[in-house]
Structures are given as structure tokens and as C-alpha cells.
Design an enzyme around this catalytic site. Structure first.
Site, PDB file in Angstrom:
ATOM      1  N   SER A  50       0.800  -1.226   0.000  1.00 37.62           N
ATOM      2  CA  SER A  50       0.000   0.000   0.000  1.00 37.62           C
ATOM      3  C   SER A  50       0.832   1.275   0.000  1.00 37.62           C
ATOM      4  CB  SER A  50      -0.953   0.015   1.207  1.00 37.62           C
ATOM      5  OG  SER A  50      -0.247  -0.209   2.414  1.00 37.62           O
ATOM      6  N   ASP A 355      -2.528   7.778   8.636  1.00 38.35           N
ATOM      7  CA  ASP A 355      -3.577   6.988   9.294  1.00 38.35           C
ATOM      8  C   ASP A 355      -3.043   6.012  10.334  1.00 38.35           C
ATOM      9  OD1 ASP A 355      -2.348   5.092   7.713  1.00 38.35           O
ATOM     10  OD2 ASP A 355      -4.032   4.834   6.343  1.00 38.35           O
ATOM     11  N   HIS A 358       0.311   4.515   7.172  1.00 33.91           N
ATOM     12  CA  HIS A 358       0.850   5.083   5.935  1.00 33.91           C
ATOM     13  C   HIS A 358       1.275   6.537   6.137  1.00 33.91           C
ATOM     14  CE1 HIS A 358      -2.218   1.984   4.897  1.00 33.91           C
ATOM     15  NE2 HIS A 358      -1.209   1.539   4.169  1.00 33.91           N
TER      16      HIS A 358
END
Length: 376
Positions: A50, A355, A358
Site C-alpha cells: 500500500s 492513518d 501510511h
């Protein structure tokens, strides 16, 4: 194809990015042997999780509709969620901007050779380095059934499609491409730490993860890759998620950063083994025009956490900008960013973590510029 199975910029633009990402010793070695040379590049092929994914997880059934597909993700740069796990752009976005090549198409969003000719992003949010079967053999359950080996197989699919649909041969396609291997392995370590409180399980994965990365790089080199940027591990112990989930005593934290020392030790072992492996690959391919470069993201993040104001960040470098739970880390899965109970900070540019897992766009920009400071 089964899913699961102009003028090009001169090299000076690439050099800016690669020197930016590479530790000084690696950069010096690359220049010394002339491996970067006067080349031109047409596209980027990217791999990872991600931290690099620009849209695959939003399409993959297991992860589609996840919190990252909801506001306020994407708010800073795109103004809406756009498949990235951040408030804005990722390192890969800054890389292609510097190279002045097109954004690579998320693999799961493409169908034809034309979709992939200008680059492909194979990274998937939640992907692991190791296969789900291997992790299961260690008592670890993978949440997303995609590993680095899947991504390298997807690359082979794309390469075959391009070869069948254009006048380019395999060597021309790969030689005119930059291969960016974003950070991969952190999800393996996260899962190991969550499955077993002993740090030894995570440490035991290091040689297996490095071996998997080596296999992927070897396959890329065999396919004709000549310019490769391989990203190291981030400081796991500085992640708000880990800090919130694994509270410890005073002796567990680095006095300079407040990060969990034993978790960062895992990242340091990973990076040491990764750099050693890259050195071995270079030796194995001496005489070839191969630039195999190490991208350090550990150092910039640690420096930003230790001295946030000096690098343009706010006074809470270990707190998530978006989320809930309050406290020093502002992280709780019940109020994860993008869910109804979450809130976002007023100025994400002052935060390192978006968050709890990330980076913010500001942090991603800082990471990709960190090594350039003072050089230009």
C-alpha cells in the site's frame, strides 16, 4: 489475459531521483562503474504494497471498498479518494514526476497492451513478500492473498502481452524501463507481531523475505531489467499503529525518537540483509550495464521523528493525522481513518503519519527529497 496468474527524458532527470533515493555509497558505486550511463527511459514498472499501490487494492475483491476508498483519503492533492493510502501522493508519484514519464497503470485496471505500454503498477495494498502458504506454515494468517511472487508473475504477463502486441522485443521494453520495488515485507512483520508477541517470529522471517525479494529481482534481471531501485524497510517501531498496539515500559522506547527499539531492530536487520543481498547481485552481474540501487526510507523517517520541527513537521510526529483514539498516537482500529468515528487533523502537512500505518503526502515528499538536501 488472466488477472491472477515521445521523446523520453534524458538520464539527468533519473539521476536526480535515484541519487535522492540511494544511500551515498551505492550512488558512488553506480557512478564509478558507469552503470547509469547516458540512457533514456519510457516507463516505470513498480511493485510493493500500500505504500506504492495507486489503485489495485481498490479493485481487488478482498480489499475493494476498504476505508482507503472513503474520504478523507486523497483530500490534499486529488480532492477525493483515488486508490492511494494517503491524503495525497506517494513516493511512486514523485518518482514518475521527476522522471517525466506517465503514471503507471494499476495492473488490475488494465486490459490491453496499450494500457500497460507506458508503465504498470503491480503493488497491492496489504500484499506480503512471502506467500500466504509460507506464512501459514509459521502460524501467520495473511489478510490479503497477494504476495511478491504474484506481482512478478503479473509482470511476466504484461511483458508477454507487450511483446505480442508491439514492435518491441523484451530487451528493448525492459531496458527502457525503471523498475521500482517499493517497500515490501512490512505486512509480513506486522502479521507476525500480531500473531505472536515474541519478536523472534518476526526476526525469523527476515532471511525468507530477503530471499523472496532476491528471487523477484533475479527474475526482473533475467527479463532484461537494467535500472532498478529497491526500497528498504521503514522504521516499524515508529508506526503509530505499533506504538498503540504494543505499549511497553520506559526501557522499550528509544529516548531520541520515542519509537519501539525492538521493532526498529527488526527493520535494521532487514535493511542490513537487503543491502548485503543487493551487493551480491551486483557482483553476480559484473560487466552488465545494471544499476541496482538501494533506497533508504528508514533514515529520513527516523530523522523526521527525532527532529520534526527541523524538517517542517509538527510537535506530534508519532500521532496519526487521521483516525481516532486520542493519546500520543491517535490510533484505534475502531476509529480507523475513513470510518465514521474517525476525524482528520487540520493540516496533514504537519504530520508524518496519515492513518497510523501510511505516510502523509508531506512525509512522502520529504522522504524522496531527503538525500538531495544540500546536493543541489
Amino acid at each position: 489475459m488472466t488477472k491472477f496468474s515521445g521523446r523520453l527524458p534524458v538520464v539527468a532527470l533519473l539521476l536526480q531521483v535515484l541519487v535522492l533515493l540511494v544511500v551515498a555509497t551505492d550512488a558512488a558505486a553506480a557512478y564509478a562503474d558507469g552503470s547509469l550511463g547516458p540512457a533514456r527511459y519510457a516507463r516505470v514498472f513498480s511493485f510493493g504494497n500500500s505504500l506504492t499501490d495507486t489503485g489495485n487494492a481498490a479493485i481487488f475483491p478482498v480489499t475493494a471498498g476498504g476505508p482507503f476508498t472513503q474520504p478523507p483519503y486523497g483530500e490534499t492533492y486529488f480532492g477525493h479518494p483515488n486508490g492511494r493510502s494517503s491524503d495525497g501522493r506517494l513516493i511512486i508519484d514523485f518518482l514518475v514526476k521527476k522522471l517525466k514519464v506517465p503514471e503507471p497503470t494499476p495492473y488490475l485496471a488494465g486490459r490491453t497492451a496499450a494500457d500497460f505500454l507506458n508503465g504498470t503498477n503491480f503493488a497491492v495494498g496489504g500484499a506480503t513478500a512471502l506467500s500466504p502458504a509460507f506464512l501459514a506454515s509459521k502460524g501467520i494468517t495473511s489478510l490479503v492473498p497477494i504476495s511478491l511472487s504474484n506481482e512478478t508473475r503479473w509482470f511476466q504477463n504484461v511483458l508477454q502481452l507487450l511483446m505480442n502486441s508491439s514492435d518491441f522485443d523484451k530487451g528493448k521494453i525492459t531496458a527502457s524501463s525503471v523498475f521500482y520495488v517499493g517497500e515490501i515485507g512490512v505486512n509480513d512483520y506486522f502479521l507476525a507481531l500480531s500473531s505472536n508477541s515474541s519478536i523472534n517470529v518476526a526476526v525469523s522471517l527476515v532471511p525468507h523475505i530477503i530471499g523472496t525479494i532476491r528471487s523477484a529481482l533475479t527474475a526482473m534481471i533475467a527479463a532484461g531489467a537494467r535500472t532498478m531501485v529497491v526500497t528498504g524497510m521503514l522504521p516499524i517501531g515508529c508506526e503509530p499503529q505499533q506504538l498503540a498496539l504494543f505499549p511497553g515500559g520506559p526501557g522499550d522506547y528509544d529516548p531520541t525518537t520515542g519509537c519501539i527499539k525492538r521493532f526498529n531492530h527488526v527493520a535494521e536487520l532487514h535493511n542490513l540483509a537487503l543491502k548485503r543481498m543487493l551487493g551480491e547481485l551486483r557482483l553476480n552481474h559484473t560487466g552488465k550495464s545494471l544499476s541496482l540501487l538501494y533506497a533508504d526510507i528508514y533514515g529520513p523517517v527516523v530523522r523526521a521523528v527525532a527532529s520534526p520541527a527541523a524538517h517542517g513537521f509538527g510537535s506530534r510526529p508519532l500521532a496519526a493525522c487521521c483516525g481516532g483514539g486520542g493519546g500520543p498516537y491517535n490510533f484505534n482500529f475502531t476509529a480507523f481513518c475513513g470510518t465514521p468515528r474517525s476525524t482528520a487533523c487540520v493540516d496533514p502537512a504537519k504530520s508524518i503519519s496519515w492513518d497510523g500505518i501510511h505516510f502523509t503526502e508531506a512525509a512522502n515528499r520529504f522522504i524522496t527529497r531527503a538525500v538531495l538536501k544540500g546536493l543541489f
